[in-house]
Design a protein around this motif. Structure first.
Motif, PDB file in Angstrom:
ATOM      1  N   LEU A   1     -14.092  -9.208  -5.820  1.00 13.58           N
ATOM      2  CA  LEU A   1     -14.251 -10.441  -5.031  1.00 13.58           C
ATOM      3  C   LEU A   1     -15.069 -10.156  -3.771  1.00 13.58           C
ATOM      4  CD1 LEU A   1     -10.627 -11.819  -5.504  1.00 13.58           C
ATOM      5  CD2 LEU A   1     -12.723 -12.601  -6.628  1.00 13.58           C
ATOM      6  N   PRO A   2     -16.171 -10.899  -3.578  1.00 16.98           N
ATOM      7  CA  PRO A   2     -17.141 -10.535  -2.544  1.00 16.98           C
ATOM      8  C   PRO A   2     -16.639 -10.617  -1.103  1.00 16.98           C
ATOM      9  CG  PRO A   2     -17.674 -12.673  -3.514  1.00 16.98           C
ATOM     10  CD  PRO A   2     -16.590 -12.081  -4.358  1.00 16.98           C
ATOM     11  N   ASN A   3     -15.714 -11.509  -0.824  1.00 18.82           N
ATOM     12  CA  ASN A   3     -15.330 -11.696   0.578  1.00 18.82           C
ATOM     13  C   ASN A   3     -13.981 -11.094   0.940  1.00 18.82           C
ATOM     14  OD1 ASN A   3     -17.768 -13.027   1.056  1.00 18.82           O
ATOM     15  ND2 ASN A   3     -16.894 -14.914   0.198  1.00 18.82           N
ATOM     16  N   LEU A   4     -13.473 -10.243   0.053  1.00 17.38           N
ATOM     17  CA  LEU A   4     -12.252  -9.502   0.367  1.00 17.38           C
ATOM     18  C   LEU A   4     -12.582  -8.015   0.426  1.00 17.38           C
ATOM     19  CD1 LEU A   4      -9.496 -11.095  -1.940  1.00 17.38           C
ATOM     20  CD2 LEU A   4     -10.339 -11.897   0.281  1.00 17.38           C
ATOM     21  N   GLN A   5     -11.959  -7.327   1.368  1.00 18.50           N
ATOM     22  CA  GLN A   5     -12.069  -5.869   1.444  1.00 18.50           C
ATOM     23  C   GLN A   5     -10.671  -5.282   1.241  1.00 18.50           C
ATOM     24  OE1 GLN A   5     -14.755  -3.465   2.094  1.00 18.50           O
ATOM     25  NE2 GLN A   5     -12.998  -2.300   1.311  1.00 18.50           N
ATOM     26  N   LEU A   6     -10.482  -4.571   0.152  1.00 13.92           N
ATOM     27  CA  LEU A   6      -9.164  -3.977  -0.104  1.00 13.92           C
ATOM     28  C   LEU A   6      -8.918  -2.809   0.841  1.00 13.92           C
ATOM     29  CD1 LEU A   6      -6.592  -3.944  -1.812  1.00 13.92           C
ATOM     30  CD2 LEU A   6      -7.766  -2.402  -3.398  1.00 13.92           C
ATOM     31  N   ARG A   7      -7.794  -2.853   1.567  1.00 15.91           N
ATOM     32  CA  ARG A   7      -7.453  -1.793   2.520  1.00 15.91           C
ATOM     33  C   ARG A   7      -6.230  -0.983   2.127  1.00 15.91           C
ATOM     34  NH1 ARG A   7     -10.091  -2.199   7.436  1.00 15.91           N
ATOM     35  NH2 ARG A   7      -9.200  -0.117   7.738  1.00 15.91           N
ATOM     36  N   GLY A   8      -5.358  -1.556   1.268  1.00 15.49           N
ATOM     37  CA  GLY A   8      -4.197  -0.739   0.905  1.00 15.49           C
ATOM     38  C   GLY A   8      -3.054  -1.539   0.324  1.00 15.49           C
ATOM     39  N   LEU A   9      -1.857  -1.017   0.544  1.00 18.55           N
ATOM     40  CA  LEU A   9      -0.644  -1.588  -0.048  1.00 18.55           C
ATOM     41  C   LEU A   9       0.378  -1.916   1.028  1.00 18.55           C
ATOM     42  CD1 LEU A   9      -0.173   0.967  -3.009  1.00 18.55           C
ATOM     43  CD2 LEU A   9      -1.483  -1.175  -2.993  1.00 18.55           C
ATOM     44  N   MET A  10       1.192  -2.906   0.711  1.00 19.59           N
ATOM     45  CA  MET A  10       2.249  -3.325   1.636  1.00 19.59           C
ATOM     46  C   MET A  10       3.526  -3.531   0.846  1.00 19.59           C
ATOM     47  SD  MET A  10       4.057  -6.292   2.523  1.00 19.59           S
ATOM     48  CE  MET A  10       4.019  -7.672   3.635  1.00 19.59           C
ATOM     49  N   ALA A  11       4.661  -3.263   1.458  1.00 20.27           N
ATOM     50  CA  ALA A  11       5.945  -3.549   0.802  1.00 20.27           C
ATOM     51  C   ALA A  11       7.012  -3.880   1.834  1.00 20.27           C
ATOM     52  CB  ALA A  11       6.401  -2.367  -0.045  1.00 20.27           C
TER      53      ALA A  11
ATOM     54  N   ALA B   1       1.636   6.018  -5.398  1.00 16.23           N
ATOM     55  CA  ALA B   1       0.583   5.101  -5.845  1.00 16.23           C
ATOM     56  C   ALA B   1      -0.490   4.958  -4.775  1.00 16.23           C
ATOM     57  CB  ALA B   1       1.184   3.735  -6.176  1.00 16.23           C
ATOM     58  N   PHE B   2      -0.074   4.885  -3.523  1.00 14.37           N
ATOM     59  CA  PHE B   2      -1.037   4.741  -2.422  1.00 14.37           C
ATOM     60  C   PHE B   2      -1.931   5.977  -2.313  1.00 14.37           C
ATOM     61  CE2 PHE B   2      -2.120   5.578   2.065  1.00 14.37           C
ATOM     62  CZ  PHE B   2      -3.049   4.563   2.222  1.00 14.37           C
ATOM     63  N   LEU B   3      -1.332   7.160  -2.417  1.00 16.03           N
ATOM     64  CA  LEU B   3      -2.137   8.385  -2.299  1.00 16.03           C
ATOM     65  C   LEU B   3      -3.174   8.464  -3.405  1.00 16.03           C
ATOM     66  CD1 LEU B   3       0.551  10.969  -1.144  1.00 16.03           C
ATOM     67  CD2 LEU B   3      -1.327   9.975   0.195  1.00 16.03           C
ATOM     68  N   GLU B   4      -2.787   8.097  -4.615  1.00 14.04           N
ATOM     69  CA  GLU B   4      -3.740   8.079  -5.735  1.00 14.04           C
ATOM     70  C   GLU B   4      -4.883   7.102  -5.465  1.00 14.04           C
ATOM     71  OE1 GLU B   4      -4.082   9.842  -8.609  1.00 14.04           O
ATOM     72  OE2 GLU B   4      -2.639  11.101  -7.526  1.00 14.04           O
TER      73      GLU B   4
END
Ligand SMILES: *Cc1c(COP(=O)(O)O)cnc(C)c1O
Length: 243
Positions: A162-172, A193-196
């Motif tokens: 998706l062009p206007n999103l920048q994936l930065r990580g995970l949240m819980a 999972a985050f480290l991978e």
């Protein structure tokens, strides 16, 4: 927050903020991690404008909100505090996605394909990409928000397309646990999972875990951004909010 007679509310906020910063630093050194490897998101939901102003005066710049209308109203009132970075951390509803896409710097709670697509489509062209975390459900049946870890690869692929999103990580947001050890155990699969994931992409640098009640375990589990409300601003009073 119990009002201490010798301190104004603004002074209490500044004092608590300082305490939380010190607490974070001491958990970082206990976990033998690098200084400044954990940033602080101040969760100001339900709290008054003066709480945000006080924290801002004390150097805080990242603020988290859960309710769209409240967040937008606060942004309007505080527009002179131009360095504030607004993070949306609450449940996402389709009919509110446009307001979020138009006003927020970050969204931590992306957990559905439809919402991700809408946020990207509705992000104004003159704004930087919306920084997003995928919310993962690590407490099984107890929570309705967040994807299962098994769905993570598909969600990562979608967001990256998706062009206007920048994936930065995970949240819980884990269910409350009895002990430090149990808190760490619940975080373990997420940390793995985050480290991978972070190895595959240098922009993926954010593990958004840790709240007032589990800062030590979250920081020991690799958190890079803790989301702290109560410990800075005092207990929330939901009887006054309308949303
Ligand atoms: C309210 C909230 C927080 C802050 O919780 P505290 O226990 O007050 O520190 C953090 N994350 C999310 C998603 C929240 O909704």
């Amino acid at each position: 927050m119990t009002h201490d007679t010798n301190r104004t509310y603004a002074e209490q906020v500044k004092h608590k903020l300082q305490q939380v910063r010190q607490e974070i630093q001491s958990h970082i050194s206990d976990a033998q991690r690098k200084t400044n490897s954990v940033s602080l998101l101040a969760v100001s939901k339900t709290k008054p404008i003066e709480a945000i102003q006080a924290a801002y005066q004390a150097g805080q710049r990242k603020f988290g909100e859960n309710y769209v209308q409240e967040a937008v109203d606060k942004q309007q009132t505080l527009r002179e505090l131009s360095e504030i970075e607004w993070h949306f951390i609450g449940p996402l509803q389709s009919n509110k996605s446009r307001q979020i896409a138009q006003t927020m710097a970050w969204v931590h709670s992306v957990d559905r394909e439809k919402i991700a697509r809408r946020l990207s489509e509705q992000r104004p062209a003159d704004m930087p990409p919306l920084q997003v975390c995928i919310q993962v459900n690590i407490s099984g049946e107890e929570s309705k928000s967040g994807i299962d870890l098994s769905q993570l690869p598909a969600m990562v692929q979608l967001i990256k397309s998706l062009p206007n999103l920048q994936l930065r990580g995970l949240m819980a947001i884990p269910a409350p646990q009895q002990s430090f050890e149990q808190q760490c155990q619940v975080y373990k699969p997420l940390q793995t999972a985050f480290l991978e994931l972070s190895k595959t992409d240098s922009m993926i640098d954010t593990l958004s875990i840790g709240m007032s009640g589990d800062l030590a375990a979250a920081i020991a589990s690799g958190s890079t951004m803790v989301r702290v409300g109560t410990a800075i601003f005092g207990a929330r009073d939901y009887t006054k909010t309308s949303e």
